[in-house]
Write an enzyme that holds these catalytic residues in place. Structure first.
Site, PDB file in Angstrom:
ATOM      1  N   TYR A 241      44.967  38.309  56.425  1.00 52.58           N
ATOM      2  CA  TYR A 241      43.872  37.521  55.852  1.00 52.58           C
ATOM      3  C   TYR A 241      43.062  38.377  54.880  1.00 52.58           C
ATOM      4  O   TYR A 241      42.771  37.963  53.748  1.00 52.58           O
ATOM      5  CB  TYR A 241      42.991  36.997  56.978  1.00 52.58           C
ATOM      6  CG  TYR A 241      41.777  36.221  56.538  1.00 52.58           C
ATOM      7  CD1 TYR A 241      41.864  34.861  56.268  1.00 52.58           C
ATOM      8  CD2 TYR A 241      40.534  36.844  56.414  1.00 52.58           C
ATOM      9  CE1 TYR A 241      40.739  34.133  55.880  1.00 52.58           C
ATOM     10  CE2 TYR A 241      39.417  36.132  56.018  1.00 52.58           C
ATOM     11  CZ  TYR A 241      39.522  34.773  55.757  1.00 52.58           C
ATOM     12  OH  TYR A 241      38.405  34.068  55.370  1.00 52.58           O
TER      13      TYR A 241
ATOM     14  N   SER B  30      35.902  36.178  50.841  1.00 47.76           N
ATOM     15  CA  SER B  30      35.325  36.614  52.108  1.00 47.76           C
ATOM     16  C   SER B  30      34.743  38.005  51.924  1.00 47.76           C
ATOM     17  O   SER B  30      35.219  38.780  51.087  1.00 47.76           O
ATOM     18  CB  SER B  30      36.410  36.652  53.194  1.00 47.76           C
ATOM     19  OG  SER B  30      35.936  37.278  54.377  1.00 47.76           O
TER      20      SER B  30
END
Length: 272
Positions: free
Chosen positions: A157, A144
């Site tokens: 995350y 990400s």
């Protein structure tokens, strides 16, 4: 090198980026092993395209203890498997200003799925990929942009994706190193998505309640550019144009420092 892989396993293939990549690969004549927890969605994907183009394999990638036996089953069943796309992941809010709301079991599950699962999968599938030499093989890690520039709301995350981002650099350097010619055919590619309109955000009740559950660019727009980059085969890190400049500025010096450090260590005959 253009995308040369013919049998690709994709985790998290029942929705979002994983499903969209599966669709693109199937359309390109690549046999896809779609992996997910939801059997009904796997069945629908196979019914849509046919068992000659895609296989559905139900497995919870957070089952770390079962990963080894599962990898053996998969490589035995699909001996032509030459590419892993480790995409499965989920995201939740982690608010340290209200410690009573922090679910440590959920945070642990997030770490298992987003970081430890790819780590285990790489370890268990790599002997099979190594044995394919000299034919090309690949490990594609979907991290990400938040691995580089974190968002405080979803700290767990971001931290897990940052760990996977770091692992990608080290894994690539090890497999391509002069001391490991047996793994030079195994390429390591990292995909770093920006915010994309998938199920990742609508699954978070707090974002839904605040009307913030549809951030980012449309999925098809994202996949179109990303698939073109994967097919082109030039980049070890596939970064969408929407955040390429920002991530490039953030990572440029760090990447240069990493590569120089690796070369110094190799030059001194030290393990990297």
């Amino acid at each position: 090198m253009p995308f040369p892989y013919k049998t690709v396993l994709i985790t998290g293939a029942t929705s979002g980026i994983g499903e969209a990549l599966a669709e693109r690969m199937i359309a390109s004549g690549i046999f896809v092993i779609a992996v997910g927890r939801r059997q009904d969605r796997l069945d629908a994907l196979v019914a849509k395209h046919g068992a000659d183009k895609v296989a559905g394999e139900a497995f919870d990638v957070a089952d770390l203890e079962g990963m080894g036996d599962w990898a053996k089953k998969i490589t035995s069943k699909y001996p032509t498997l030459d590419c892993l796309v480790l995409n499965a992941g989920f995201q939740r809010t982690l608010n340290f200003t209200s410690p009573s709301t922090v679910s440590l079991p959920l945070a642990t599950a997030e770490l298992h799925t987003n970081y430890l699962s790819p780590l285990y999968a790489i370890t268990h599938f790599l002997p099979h990929l190594t044995a394919l030499s000299p034919a090309p093989a690949a490990i594609v890690l979907v991290t990400s942009g938040l691995a580089v520039i974190p968002l405080p709301r979803c700290a767990g995350y971001c931290a897990a994706k940052a760990a996977l981002h770091s692992l990608a650099w080290s894994l690539r350097a090890q497999l391509a190193g002069p001391a490991s010619p047996a793994t030079h055919h195994v390429r390591v590619v990292e995909v770093l998505p920006p915010a994309v309109q998938t199920e990742l955000h609508p699954q978070q009740a707090d974002l839904v309640a605040e009307g913030q559950d549809r951030p980012g660019i449309p999925l098809e727009e994202y996949i179109g550019e990303t698939w073109d980059e994967l097919v082109r085969g030039e980049a070890d890190e596939v970064v969408h144009s929407v955040h390429r400049d920002r991530l490039g500025r953030s990572e440029g010096l760090r990447r240069e420092g990493f590569e120089q450090f690796v070369e110094v260590m190799r030059g001194r005959g030290l393990k990297i």
